[in-house]
Scaffold this active site. Structure first.
Site, PDB file in Angstrom:
ATOM      1  N   GLY A  49      37.976  21.408  78.495  1.00  0.00           N
ATOM      2  CA  GLY A  49      37.874  21.245  77.056  1.00  0.00           C
ATOM      3  C   GLY A  49      36.479  20.892  76.584  1.00  0.00           C
ATOM      4  N   CYS A  50      35.547  20.827  77.507  1.00  0.00           N
ATOM      5  CA  CYS A  50      34.153  20.539  77.160  1.00  0.00           C
ATOM      6  C   CYS A  50      33.348  21.835  77.237  1.00  0.00           C
ATOM      7  CB  CYS A  50      33.562  19.518  78.130  1.00  0.00           C
ATOM      8  SG  CYS A  50      34.370  17.909  78.071  1.00  0.00           S
ATOM      9  N   ALA A  51      32.431  22.000  76.315  1.00  0.00           N
ATOM     10  CA  ALA A  51      31.589  23.197  76.308  1.00  0.00           C
ATOM     11  C   ALA A  51      30.647  23.200  77.510  1.00  0.00           C
ATOM     12  CB  ALA A  51      30.790  23.279  75.011  1.00  0.00           C
TER      13      ALA A  51
END
Length: 136
Positions: A49-51
């Protein structure tokens, strides 16, 4: 409920007027952290969920929660340092009681992070809360 380390960051933020200075401060906090052992950068510690690439490794010793982290993005590494100040050394049962959105709002981060960074920050908080809830 915030730790003294987090209160220190809040006080420093109040002293810094310009968001450029605040970003530099957060990045500097990340640079001050010890790097996460490469052996701990595995799928089990990776935060989805992190870029950017983010790994969080949690431990519980004597009933106290601690985590270390790493990211390939300097600002995210700094956000990990901010979260460490918020959560590290709390009794594990208290970790899930921390109102992270409210505490982080004291820094004004929600207004100054991109949507992707905000989502990543939420994902990191969710991982921390999940690990603590399982251990409590």
């Amino acid at each position: 409920m915030a730790t003294q380390a987090f209160e220190d960051i809040v006080a420093d933020f109040e002293f810094l007027d310009d968001w450029e200075d605040r970003y530099r401060y957060v990045i500097e906090k990340g640079k001050e952290m010890e790097p996460l052992d490469p052996a701990l950068r595995v799928p089990a510690t990776k935060v989805e969920g992190c870029a950017s690439q983010v790994w969080l490794h949690s431990t519980i010793e004597s009933g106290r929660f601690r985590f270390d982290g790493e990211s390939d993005a300097m600002i995210v590494r700094g956000l990990i340092a901010v979260l460490r100040a918020l959560y590290n050394d709390l009794p594990v049962a208290e970790v899930v009681r921390v109102d992270a959105p409210a505490e982080l709002a004291r820094l004004g981060l929600n207004d100054h992070l991109s949507a992707q960074r905000s989502n990543g920050l939420r994902a990191m908080v969710e991982r921390i809360r999940s690990v603590a809830a399982q251990a409590a």
